[in-house]
Design an enzyme around this catalytic site. Structure first.
Site, mmCIF file in Angstrom:
data_model
loop_
_atom_site.group_PDB
_atom_site.id
_atom_site.type_symbol
_atom_site.label_atom_id
_atom_site.label_comp_id
_atom_site.label_asym_id
_atom_site.label_seq_id
_atom_site.Cartn_x
_atom_site.Cartn_y
_atom_site.Cartn_z
ATOM 1 N N ASP A 231 0.838 -1.196 0.000
ATOM 2 C CA ASP A 231 0.000 0.000 0.000
ATOM 3 C C ASP A 231 0.875 1.249 0.000
ATOM 4 O O ASP A 231 1.841 1.345 0.766
ATOM 5 C CB ASP A 231 -0.893 -0.023 1.243
ATOM 6 C CG ASP A 231 -1.785 1.188 1.363
ATOM 7 O OD1 ASP A 231 -2.675 1.347 0.518
ATOM 8 O OD2 ASP A 231 -1.579 1.981 2.311
ATOM 9 N N GLU A 268 1.835 -0.435 -5.070
ATOM 10 C CA GLU A 268 0.940 0.678 -5.382
ATOM 11 C C GLU A 268 1.875 1.884 -5.487
ATOM 12 O O GLU A 268 2.242 2.487 -4.484
ATOM 13 C CB GLU A 268 -0.095 0.874 -4.282
ATOM 14 C CG GLU A 268 -1.092 1.977 -4.623
ATOM 15 C CD GLU A 268 -2.103 2.218 -3.510
ATOM 16 O OE1 GLU A 268 -3.263 2.483 -3.829
ATOM 17 O OE2 GLU A 268 -1.725 2.167 -2.326
#
Length: 300
Positions: A231, A268
């Site tokens: 993330d 990401e």
């Protein structure tokens, strides 16, 4: 090894004052994997299904008994459905122990992007709240069952911030140990927030780098997961002053680590402060989420 969990007073879900966080020591070698190993499927042959463990079987339409809904054990019951879809991997949204109280007053944290421990599965995704260690077996049962069905397990991991948040957040762990070591602070001692959540983990500090690698080793070696989706991974490319690095140590460590060889690494490749690295993320083996392609596909 310790498994972290929290017991929360039912009458004080909006406050951290009555929350007691504890650790339970356990022998992680006691589980019988029955020969299970990560599947090591190539990316070219991979179709990923992203899901939220707590929500995937939460509704009665899942057909599961109430005690199994929203749990690792409940996910096992839906493996035939996943196989029928034709996917080859499940990507689990955050399953590290997170803080359900990290939310506006009157609400609870559903998504799990507020890690409290990088080494423990979220206790609420177990079926036995009276046995805090049972969730370890239920997680491993799930991984083993998914592997037996030919499905890999990828974890959505949050190594960019923690539930301690900013100046007004709770002190639970790292802040009390060494605030300026674990978090990025500006010249005035305030928390940098490249994550948009009030704090930013100081990922390229040597102690924090070691902790991140130890956590990844744990989930691969002890819990048998097949890979990770990081993330806001661009935060991991920032130095201790928040500047982007050409060769970030923590990302190099992860990519070249012998324990993690063969594990899927997905970035990401952006953060909440505007750093966007899709197409230019560091390293040779990282794959990237493509936010612009995603948005175009949705718009179409």
């Amino acid at each position: 090894m310790s498994a972290g969990y929290c017991r929360i007073a039912a009458a004080s879900l909006g406050s951290h004052d009555d929350q007691a966080c504890k650790s339970v020591v356990t022998d992680m070698r006691a589980y019988d994997w029955r020969g299970d190993t990560p599947l090591r499927r190539s990316f070219a042959q991979t179709v990923i299904y992203e899901l939220h463990v707590g929500g995937f079987t939460r509704h009665p339409s899942s057909g599961l008994a109430p005690g199994l809904r929203g749990s690792f054990a409940g996910l096992v019951q839906k493996i035939p459905y996943l196989v029928e879809l034709g996917v080859t991997a499940v990507e689990l949204m955050p399953v590290f122990q997170f803080d359900p109280q990290d939310a506006p007053p009157g609400l609870s944290n559903y998504w799990g992007y507020s890690p409290m421990s990088f080494f423990a599965p979220h206790a609420a995704y177990g079926t036995r709240t009276d046995e805090p260690l049972k969730v370890l077996d239920e997680f491993r049962d799930m991984v083993r069952a998914l592997h037996q069905a030919g499905l890999e397990v990828i974890l959505d991991v949050v190594f960019n911030h923690t539930t301690e948040n900013g100046d007004t957040g709770p002190t639970m762990s790292w802040r009390g140990l060494a605030d300026g070591t674990y978090y990025m602070l500006d010249a005035q001692g305030r928390y940098a927030s490249y994550s948009g959540t009030g704090n930013t983990l100081n990922a390229n500090q040597s102690v924090v780098r070691r902790m991140i690698l130890d956590a990844l080793h744990y989930w691969v070696s002890v819990m048998h997961v097949d890979g990770f989706r990081f993330d806001l991974a661009s935060i991991l490319s920032r130095d201790e002053q928040g500047q982007p690095l050409v060769t970030p140590p923590v990302l190099s460590d992860i990519e070249t680590d012998p324990v993690l060889v063969g594990s899927k690494l997905i970035a990401e490749a952006w953060d909440a402060a505007g750093l966007y690295q899709v197409g230019s993320f560091v390293g040779d083996y990282w794959k990237e989420w493509n936010g612009e392609f995603r948005d175009d596909a949705r718009a179409f």
